[in-house]
Scaffold this motif. Structure first.
Motif, PDB file in Angstrom:
ATOM      1  N   ALA A  22      -2.954   6.305   2.357  1.00  0.00           N
ATOM      2  CA  ALA A  22      -2.584   7.703   2.138  1.00  0.00           C
ATOM      3  C   ALA A  22      -3.718   8.633   2.563  1.00  0.00           C
ATOM      4  CB  ALA A  22      -2.231   7.928   0.668  1.00  0.00           C
ATOM      5  N   ALA A  23      -4.937   8.301   2.165  1.00  0.00           N
ATOM      6  CA  ALA A  23      -6.089   9.142   2.518  1.00  0.00           C
ATOM      7  C   ALA A  23      -6.305   9.182   4.025  1.00  0.00           C
ATOM      8  CB  ALA A  23      -7.342   8.619   1.819  1.00  0.00           C
ATOM      9  N   THR A  24      -6.094   8.043   4.693  1.00  0.00           N
ATOM     10  CA  THR A  24      -6.257   7.997   6.148  1.00  0.00           C
ATOM     11  C   THR A  24      -5.177   8.811   6.845  1.00  0.00           C
ATOM     12  OG1 THR A  24      -7.277   5.798   6.004  1.00  0.00           O
ATOM     13  CG2 THR A  24      -6.401   6.458   8.144  1.00  0.00           C
ATOM     14  N   ALA A  25      -3.957   8.716   6.344  1.00  0.00           N
ATOM     15  CA  ALA A  25      -2.856   9.491   6.923  1.00  0.00           C
ATOM     16  C   ALA A  25      -3.134  10.989   6.811  1.00  0.00           C
ATOM     17  CB  ALA A  25      -1.543   9.136   6.226  1.00  0.00           C
ATOM     18  N   GLU A  26      -3.609  11.425   5.652  1.00  0.00           N
ATOM     19  CA  GLU A  26      -3.913  12.840   5.457  1.00  0.00           C
ATOM     20  C   GLU A  26      -5.047  13.287   6.373  1.00  0.00           C
ATOM     21  OE1 GLU A  26      -4.396  13.895   1.343  1.00  0.00           O
ATOM     22  OE2 GLU A  26      -2.754  12.591   0.718  1.00  0.00           O
ATOM     23  N   ALA A  27      -6.039  12.426   6.543  1.00  0.00           N
ATOM     24  CA  ALA A  27      -7.172  12.768   7.412  1.00  0.00           C
ATOM     25  C   ALA A  27      -6.744  12.825   8.881  1.00  0.00           C
ATOM     26  CB  ALA A  27      -8.297  11.756   7.231  1.00  0.00           C
ATOM     27  N   LEU A  28      -5.868  11.933   9.289  1.00  0.00           N
ATOM     28  CA  LEU A  28      -5.367  11.949  10.665  1.00  0.00           C
ATOM     29  C   LEU A  28      -4.575  13.227  10.940  1.00  0.00           C
ATOM     30  CD1 LEU A  28      -4.238   8.239  11.121  1.00  0.00           C
ATOM     31  CD2 LEU A  28      -5.846   9.453  12.604  1.00  0.00           C
ATOM     32  N   ALA A  29      -3.750  13.613   9.976  1.00  0.00           N
ATOM     33  CA  ALA A  29      -2.970  14.842  10.130  1.00  0.00           C
ATOM     34  C   ALA A  29      -3.891  16.054  10.221  1.00  0.00           C
ATOM     35  CB  ALA A  29      -1.993  14.993   8.965  1.00  0.00           C
ATOM     36  N   GLU A  30      -4.930  16.058   9.409  1.00  0.00           N
ATOM     37  CA  GLU A  30      -5.888  17.163   9.438  1.00  0.00           C
ATOM     38  C   GLU A  30      -6.606  17.237  10.780  1.00  0.00           C
ATOM     39  OE1 GLU A  30      -9.792  18.771   6.918  1.00  0.00           O
ATOM     40  OE2 GLU A  30      -8.628  17.073   6.171  1.00  0.00           O
ATOM     41  N   ALA A  31      -6.763  16.067  11.408  1.00  0.00           N
ATOM     42  CA  ALA A  31      -7.445  16.018  12.700  1.00  0.00           C
ATOM     43  C   ALA A  31      -6.500  16.284  13.874  1.00  0.00           C
ATOM     44  CB  ALA A  31      -8.117  14.662  12.881  1.00  0.00           C
ATOM     45  N   GLY A  32      -5.231  16.582  13.580  1.00  0.00           N
ATOM     46  CA  GLY A  32      -4.315  17.000  14.632  1.00  0.00           C
ATOM     47  C   GLY A  32      -3.213  16.042  15.009  1.00  0.00           C
ATOM     48  N   ALA A  33      -3.121  14.895  14.332  1.00  0.00           N
ATOM     49  CA  ALA A  33      -2.080  13.927  14.683  1.00  0.00           C
ATOM     50  C   ALA A  33      -0.780  14.194  13.925  1.00  0.00           C
ATOM     51  CB  ALA A  33      -2.562  12.511  14.363  1.00  0.00           C
ATOM     52  N   HIS A  34       0.335  13.852  14.554  1.00  0.00           N
ATOM     53  CA  HIS A  34       1.580  13.725  13.809  1.00  0.00           C
ATOM     54  C   HIS A  34       1.588  12.295  13.300  1.00  0.00           C
ATOM     55  CE1 HIS A  34       5.780  14.382  12.646  1.00  0.00           C
ATOM     56  NE2 HIS A  34       5.913  13.092  12.928  1.00  0.00           N
ATOM     57  N   VAL A  35       1.734  12.133  11.994  1.00  0.00           N
ATOM     58  CA  VAL A  35       1.541  10.821  11.387  1.00  0.00           C
ATOM     59  C   VAL A  35       2.871  10.245  10.899  1.00  0.00           C
ATOM     60  CG1 VAL A  35       0.220   9.486   9.719  1.00  0.00           C
ATOM     61  CG2 VAL A  35      -0.730  11.605  10.627  1.00  0.00           C
ATOM     62  N   ILE A  36       3.145   9.024  11.306  1.00  0.00           N
ATOM     63  CA  ILE A  36       4.299   8.274  10.817  1.00  0.00           C
ATOM     64  C   ILE A  36       3.819   7.478   9.609  1.00  0.00           C
ATOM     65  CG2 ILE A  36       6.055   6.550  11.381  1.00  0.00           C
ATOM     66  CD1 ILE A  36       5.416   7.330  14.397  1.00  0.00           C
ATOM     67  N   LEU A  37       4.360   7.800   8.446  1.00  0.00           N
ATOM     68  CA  LEU A  37       3.916   7.208   7.185  1.00  0.00           C
ATOM     69  C   LEU A  37       4.798   6.014   6.838  1.00  0.00           C
ATOM     70  CD1 LEU A  37       3.662  10.582   5.223  1.00  0.00           C
ATOM     71  CD2 LEU A  37       1.823   9.417   6.457  1.00  0.00           C
ATOM     72  N   VAL A  38       4.184   4.839   6.719  1.00  0.00           N
ATOM     73  CA  VAL A  38       4.936   3.616   6.465  1.00  0.00           C
ATOM     74  C   VAL A  38       4.479   2.980   5.156  1.00  0.00           C
ATOM     75  CG1 VAL A  38       5.479   1.300   7.304  1.00  0.00           C
ATOM     76  CG2 VAL A  38       5.265   3.187   8.927  1.00  0.00           C
ATOM     77  N   ALA A  39       5.420   2.701   4.288  1.00  0.00           N
ATOM     78  CA  ALA A  39       5.172   1.981   3.038  1.00  0.00           C
ATOM     79  C   ALA A  39       6.533   1.616   2.454  1.00  0.00           C
ATOM     80  CB  ALA A  39       4.360   2.818   2.048  1.00  0.00           C
ATOM     81  N   ARG A  40       6.528   0.847   1.390  1.00  0.00           N
ATOM     82  CA  ARG A  40       7.787   0.421   0.782  1.00  0.00           C
ATOM     83  C   ARG A  40       8.473   1.542   0.006  1.00  0.00           C
ATOM     84  NH1 ARG A  40       9.066  -5.027  -0.305  1.00  0.00           N
ATOM     85  NH2 ARG A  40       7.645  -6.559   0.592  1.00  0.00           N
TER      86      ARG A  40
END
Length: 235
Positions: A22-40
């Motif tokens: 979750a923290a990595t996804a948020e950081a990637l989005a902050e850095a400009g990526a569109h993030v595909i979030l995968v989990a159960r």
């Protein structure tokens, strides 16, 4: 935060509902990526998605079981239908059952850890390989335990599953090195204060551990680097 070395990057993060993912996804989005979030769990993903949107980022949730090859193939087809390439994949999902001796380790627990920590990683790489190849310089980040980890006695099942994952990822790295379009980094993480670790080690002082946000910052820093394929050591 400085931006990622891509134009309109598309990133996928597994284990994105909580903790390091979750923290990595948020950081990637902050850095400009569109993030595909995968989990159960869809609810966890929706919470992370909302945090990203509140900070001006963008994300897509994909609640699924990555141990199911058909689900991975279906997601890859959906991603290919929306975007021309996948630039970043962070393999943050992991299963860590309570420590037990090798003789008391149940076949069910061992199978489940191998399924999530090793088999699922191959599912994802095989499903998204063609999309990664279409990126100008795709980044694949695998997370593992330090080689000098204190999880030795009573951690045989987890250690075996992570070593299997490492072998798969390092072979994938070697297989793609000549093409120089997919760069894989296998990074060792020191213990992180997550809910899962707290459940496994209830007496451990989590104040002495690094936070998921700190771990995520180091992962993003690695993604931005022109790193050499393969083992990166501790980040």
């Amino acid at each position: 935060m400085t931006k990622l070395p891509f134009t309109h990057p598309i990133a996928l993060v597994t284990g994105a509902g909580r903790g390091i993912g979750a923290a990595t996804a948020e950081a990637l989005a902050e850095a400009g990526a569109h993030v595909i979030l995968v989990a159960r769990t869809a609810g966890d993903l929706e919470n992370v998605e909302e945090c990203i949107y509140q900070k001006g980022g963008s994300a897509t949730i994909a609640p699924m079981d990555i141990t199911n090859l058909g689900s991975c193939r279906h997601l890859a087809a959906s991603v290919a239908g929306r975007w021309p390439a996948l630039d970043i994949i962070v393999l943050a999902a992991a299963r860590f059952d309570p420590p037990t001796s090798v003789t008391d380790l149940s076949s069910s627990s061992l199978t489940q850890m191998l399924s999530v920590n090793a088999v699922a990683q191959q599912n994802l790489l095989s499903s998204f390989h063609s999309l990664l190849q279409k990126s100008a310089s795709a980044r694949v980040i695998g997370l593992t335990i330090p080689e000098d980890s204190s999880i030795n006695a009573y951690g045989g099942g987890y250690r075996a599953s992570k070593r299997a994952m490492e072998s798969l990822l390092l072979c994938y790295s070697a297989e793609n090195e000549a093409l120089n379009t997919i760069k894989l980094a296998l990074a060792e993480l020191k213990p992180v204060a997550t809910d899962t670790r707290k459940r496994i080690f209830p007496d451990e002082d989590q104040n002495l551990l690094r936070s998921p946000k700190d771990a995520a910052e180091h992962i993003i820093k690695l993604i931005k680097q022109d790193y050499k394929n393969g083992w990166q050591g501790i980040i």
